[in-house]
Design an enzyme around this catalytic site. Sequence first.
Site, PDB file in Angstrom:
ATOM      1  N   LEU A 179      -5.359  38.172 -12.583  1.00  0.00           N
ATOM      2  CA  LEU A 179      -4.568  37.976 -11.374  1.00  0.00           C
ATOM      3  C   LEU A 179      -5.052  38.931 -10.291  1.00  0.00           C
ATOM      4  O   LEU A 179      -5.158  38.550  -9.132  1.00  0.00           O
ATOM      5  CB  LEU A 179      -3.083  38.184 -11.656  1.00  0.00           C
ATOM      6  CG  LEU A 179      -2.466  37.223 -12.677  1.00  0.00           C
ATOM      7  CD1 LEU A 179      -1.008  37.557 -12.910  1.00  0.00           C
ATOM      8  CD2 LEU A 179      -2.612  35.789 -12.212  1.00  0.00           C
TER       9      LEU A 179
ATOM     10  N   GLY B  82      -7.839  45.933  -9.464  1.00  0.00           N
ATOM     11  CA  GLY B  82      -7.766  47.008  -8.486  1.00  0.00           C
ATOM     12  C   GLY B  82      -8.549  48.224  -8.949  1.00  0.00           C
ATOM     13  O   GLY B  82      -9.184  48.213 -10.007  1.00  0.00           O
ATOM     14  N   ALA B  83      -8.494  49.271  -8.145  1.00  0.00           N
ATOM     15  CA  ALA B  83      -9.199  50.510  -8.469  1.00  0.00           C
ATOM     16  C   ALA B  83      -8.578  51.203  -9.678  1.00  0.00           C
ATOM     17  O   ALA B  83      -9.269  51.886 -10.428  1.00  0.00           O
ATOM     18  CB  ALA B  83      -9.167  51.446  -7.267  1.00  0.00           C
ATOM     19  N   GLU B  84      -7.294  51.010  -9.881  1.00  0.00           N
ATOM     20  CA  GLU B  84      -6.592  51.688 -10.966  1.00  0.00           C
ATOM     21  C   GLU B  84      -6.382  50.827 -12.206  1.00  0.00           C
ATOM     22  O   GLU B  84      -6.318  51.352 -13.313  1.00  0.00           O
ATOM     23  CB  GLU B  84      -5.228  52.197 -10.484  1.00  0.00           C
ATOM     24  CG  GLU B  84      -5.309  53.312  -9.468  1.00  0.00           C
ATOM     25  CD  GLU B  84      -5.957  54.567 -10.022  1.00  0.00           C
ATOM     26  OE1 GLU B  84      -5.631  54.979 -11.157  1.00  0.00           O
ATOM     27  OE2 GLU B  84      -6.802  55.138  -9.314  1.00  0.00           O
ATOM     28  N   ALA B  85      -6.228  49.514 -12.011  1.00  0.00           N
ATOM     29  CA  ALA B  85      -5.872  48.674 -13.155  1.00  0.00           C
ATOM     30  C   ALA B  85      -6.306  47.224 -12.941  1.00  0.00           C
ATOM     31  O   ALA B  85      -6.525  46.782 -11.816  1.00  0.00           O
ATOM     32  CB  ALA B  85      -4.354  48.718 -13.373  1.00  0.00           C
TER      33      ALA B  85
ATOM     34  N   VAL C 150      -4.935  43.304 -13.921  1.00  0.00           N
ATOM     35  CA  VAL C 150      -3.720  42.594 -14.304  1.00  0.00           C
ATOM     36  C   VAL C 150      -4.135  41.177 -14.685  1.00  0.00           C
ATOM     37  O   VAL C 150      -4.732  40.463 -13.881  1.00  0.00           O
ATOM     38  CB  VAL C 150      -2.696  42.568 -13.147  1.00  0.00           C
ATOM     39  CG1 VAL C 150      -1.454  41.796 -13.552  1.00  0.00           C
ATOM     40  CG2 VAL C 150      -2.331  43.983 -12.716  1.00  0.00           C
TER      41      VAL C 150
ATOM     42  N   LYS D 124      -1.247  44.562 -18.075  1.00  0.00           N
ATOM     43  CA  LYS D 124      -1.763  45.493 -17.076  1.00  0.00           C
ATOM     44  C   LYS D 124      -2.453  46.631 -17.806  1.00  0.00           C
ATOM     45  O   LYS D 124      -1.832  47.335 -18.597  1.00  0.00           O
ATOM     46  CB  LYS D 124      -0.633  46.032 -16.202  1.00  0.00           C
ATOM     47  CG  LYS D 124      -1.122  47.006 -15.141  1.00  0.00           C
ATOM     48  CD  LYS D 124      -0.016  47.463 -14.222  1.00  0.00           C
ATOM     49  CE  LYS D 124      -0.561  48.389 -13.143  1.00  0.00           C
ATOM     50  NZ  LYS D 124       0.479  48.777 -12.182  1.00  0.00           N
TER      51      LYS D 124
ATOM     52  N   ASP E  20       4.790  52.346  -3.431  1.00  0.00           N
ATOM     53  CA  ASP E  20       3.949  51.317  -2.821  1.00  0.00           C
ATOM     54  C   ASP E  20       4.831  50.127  -2.446  1.00  0.00           C
ATOM     55  O   ASP E  20       4.580  48.998  -2.826  1.00  0.00           O
ATOM     56  CB  ASP E  20       2.845  50.896  -3.795  1.00  0.00           C
ATOM     57  CG  ASP E  20       1.738  50.088  -3.128  1.00  0.00           C
ATOM     58  OD1 ASP E  20       1.673  50.067  -1.883  1.00  0.00           O
ATOM     59  OD2 ASP E  20       0.937  49.483  -3.861  1.00  0.00           O
TER      60      ASP E  20
END
Length: 190
Positions: free
Chosen positions: A3, A6-9, A11, A20, A107
């Site tokens: 889905l 991102g830079a952190e995770a 999904v 996630k 966020d």
Amino acid sequence: MYLTRGAEATVKLENELIVKERVPKRYRLKELDERIRKERTKAEARLISEARRLGIPTPIIHDIQNSTIVMQYVPGTPLKHVIDESLSQQLGELVGRLHTGGIIHGDLTTSNLLHYKDRIYMIDFGLAFMDPGIEAKGVDIHVLFQTFESTHHDHEALTDAFCKGYRQTCENAEEVLERVKEIEKRGRYA
């Protein structure tokens, strides 16, 4: 099916569940990276569960393993596509409950909120933390108001409706909303 990445995770949707997983950071020592990802994952899951106990609709956590959270898939529409004054007021009430419980989302954007079956679900607590302070609450709301202003033509009406809902559920709403105005002025002249 991915889905988001991102830079952190990452999904993914697997078997009608959201998976996630925090991605490794090669610039950190492997042991340190594993510990940080595991701690942040546990903290995120704990805050999602705590928000749910406060009456905030969130995905239900099914499992936590190392740096992975498996949770309920909420097939909603991002709030940014459907928000109106009524939903903004409802959002204000939810954020007021969240803040009264000492949780800062970190966020708070209309992309991290889903509208599903007449409810607003908060998702992505990856930057969330506990803080009972006025400043942290003000920054959380300031981020949301910036989102309103940058993506919605009727941002002033959305802001007013949000404030109305926030005042109904946050015990120190006036102080927080005054701080939001101060934060806005800081950014304007920086």
